[in-house]
Design an enzyme around this catalytic site. Structure first.
Site, PDB file in Angstrom:
ATOM      1  N   HIS A 239      -1.908   7.828   6.981  1.00  0.00           N
ATOM      2  CA  HIS A 239      -0.940   8.640   6.225  1.00  0.00           C
ATOM      3  C   HIS A 239      -1.593   9.922   5.719  1.00  0.00           C
ATOM      4  O   HIS A 239      -1.010  10.998   5.790  1.00  0.00           O
ATOM      5  CB  HIS A 239      -0.397   7.869   5.014  1.00  0.00           C
ATOM      6  CG  HIS A 239       0.702   6.907   5.360  1.00  0.00           C
ATOM      7  ND1 HIS A 239       1.874   7.299   5.949  1.00  0.00           N
ATOM      8  CD2 HIS A 239       0.811   5.577   5.168  1.00  0.00           C
ATOM      9  CE1 HIS A 239       2.661   6.239   6.113  1.00  0.00           C
ATOM     10  NE2 HIS A 239       2.040   5.176   5.654  1.00  0.00           N
TER      11      HIS A 239
ATOM     12  N   HIS B 205      -4.248   1.875   7.891  1.00  0.00           N
ATOM     13  CA  HIS B 205      -2.853   2.341   7.926  1.00  0.00           C
ATOM     14  C   HIS B 205      -2.648   3.468   6.896  1.00  0.00           C
ATOM     15  O   HIS B 205      -2.061   4.501   7.205  1.00  0.00           O
ATOM     16  CB  HIS B 205      -1.936   1.143   7.634  1.00  0.00           C
ATOM     17  CG  HIS B 205      -0.481   1.484   7.497  1.00  0.00           C
ATOM     18  ND1 HIS B 205       0.473   1.009   8.374  1.00  0.00           N
ATOM     19  CD2 HIS B 205       0.187   2.214   6.568  1.00  0.00           C
ATOM     20  CE1 HIS B 205       1.668   1.475   7.991  1.00  0.00           C
ATOM     21  NE2 HIS B 205       1.524   2.200   6.890  1.00  0.00           N
ATOM     22  N   GLU B 206      -3.172   3.261   5.682  1.00  0.00           N
ATOM     23  CA  GLU B 206      -2.998   4.275   4.621  1.00  0.00           C
ATOM     24  C   GLU B 206      -3.810   5.536   4.907  1.00  0.00           C
ATOM     25  O   GLU B 206      -3.370   6.648   4.617  1.00  0.00           O
ATOM     26  CB  GLU B 206      -3.379   3.703   3.251  1.00  0.00           C
ATOM     27  CG  GLU B 206      -2.593   2.463   2.805  1.00  0.00           C
ATOM     28  CD  GLU B 206      -1.088   2.618   2.878  1.00  0.00           C
ATOM     29  OE1 GLU B 206      -0.590   3.755   2.746  1.00  0.00           O
ATOM     30  OE2 GLU B 206      -0.403   1.607   3.091  1.00  0.00           O
TER      31      GLU B 206
ATOM     32  N   GLY C 127       0.836  -1.194   0.000  1.00  0.00           N
ATOM     33  CA  GLY C 127       0.000   0.000   0.000  1.00  0.00           C
ATOM     34  C   GLY C 127       0.872   1.246   0.000  1.00  0.00           C
ATOM     35  O   GLY C 127       1.996   1.213   0.507  1.00  0.00           O
TER      36      GLY C 127
ATOM     37  N   CYS D  73       5.930  -0.304   7.111  1.00  0.00           N
ATOM     38  CA  CYS D  73       5.597   0.873   6.309  1.00  0.00           C
ATOM     39  C   CYS D  73       6.794   1.245   5.451  1.00  0.00           C
ATOM     40  O   CYS D  73       7.924   1.234   5.932  1.00  0.00           O
ATOM     41  CB  CYS D  73       5.252   2.029   7.251  1.00  0.00           C
ATOM     42  SG  CYS D  73       4.834   3.561   6.399  1.00  0.00           S
ATOM     43  N   LEU D  74       6.542   1.589   4.188  1.00  0.00           N
ATOM     44  CA  LEU D  74       7.640   1.970   3.294  1.00  0.00           C
ATOM     45  C   LEU D  74       8.325   3.259   3.764  1.00  0.00           C
ATOM     46  O   LEU D  74       9.473   3.501   3.413  1.00  0.00           O
ATOM     47  CB  LEU D  74       7.133   2.134   1.857  1.00  0.00           C
ATOM     48  CG  LEU D  74       6.643   0.835   1.190  1.00  0.00           C
ATOM     49  CD1 LEU D  74       6.099   1.131  -0.200  1.00  0.00           C
ATOM     50  CD2 LEU D  74       7.756  -0.205   1.128  1.00  0.00           C
TER      51      LEU D  74
ATOM     52  N   GLN E 156       3.111   9.871   1.146  1.00  0.00           N
ATOM     53  CA  GLN E 156       4.444   9.276   1.246  1.00  0.00           C
ATOM     54  C   GLN E 156       5.350   9.649   0.080  1.00  0.00           C
ATOM     55  O   GLN E 156       6.564   9.501   0.168  1.00  0.00           O
ATOM     56  CB  GLN E 156       4.328   7.752   1.330  1.00  0.00           C
ATOM     57  CG  GLN E 156       3.662   7.273   2.605  1.00  0.00           C
ATOM     58  CD  GLN E 156       3.476   5.772   2.579  1.00  0.00           C
ATOM     59  OE1 GLN E 156       2.480   5.277   2.079  1.00  0.00           O
ATOM     60  NE2 GLN E 156       4.439   5.033   3.099  1.00  0.00           N
TER      61      GLN E 156
END
Ligand code: NI
Length: 176
Positions: free
Chosen positions: A138, A134-135, A46, A92-93, A51
């Site tokens: 962000h 989670h997204e 995701g 997470c990226l 991000q």
């Protein structure tokens, strides 16, 4: 298509609140395509526009094993359908190499629009529910490490800074 640089914790730009998308234009579709390429290459499941330093309400996701089920959520709204929460190990990226358990509602309703500008809704559980929450965080300037203790968050910060420094060094080495 292009790979986009991913911001990493504790970059303050990750704290930006994303604005709603007013119209789904070709620019938005191009950004989504670039975000998919960036996410698959990372690899991740995701990615929120935040991000990649685009502060609009756009999320791309693919939780399939075969990486052949791309999902796009524009202006998403997520409503918990359960009170009880379930812990799930998240990564997470933007927080590379850090994994920890976060408890979130186990079932949610998602309302969003797609790349054709059409509204849709679906109910999600398991990984999809975890990932969309989670997204969504962000887009609201929040990271999964915010749910951890201050000590764990500090350790995560130090480790991420080390990982990112190492990565930058490798990039320089490759360029030579
Ligand atoms: Ni993330």
């Amino acid at each position: 298509m292009a790979l986009l640089p991913i911001l990493s914790f504790p970059d303050p730009r990750l704290r930006t609140i994303a604005k709603p998308v007013e119209e789904v234009t070709d620019d938005i579709r191009q950004l989504a395509a670039d975000m998919f390429e960036t996410m698959y290459e990372a690899p991740g499941i995701g990615l929120a526009a935040t991000q990649v330093d685009h502060h609009i309400q756009l999320i791309v996701m693919d939780i399939s094993e075969e990486k052949n089920q791309p999902m796009v959520f524009i202006n998403p709204k997520v409503t918990p359908l359960t009170v009880e929460t379930q812990p799930y190990e998240e990564g997470c990226l933007s927080v590379p190499q850090i994994y920890d358990k976060v408890a979130r509602p186990s079932r949610v309703k998602i309302e969003a629009i797609n790349l054709e500008g059409q509204a849709f809704e679906l109910e999600a559980d398991e990984l999809l529910a975890v990932c969309i929450q989670h997204e969504m965080d962000h887009l609201n300037g929040k990271l999964f490490v915010d749910y951890l203790s201050p000590l764990k968050r500090q350790r995560a910060r130090e480790k991420v800074e080390k990982v990112v420094r190492q990565r930058d060094k490798e990039k320089v080495a490759v360029k030579r």
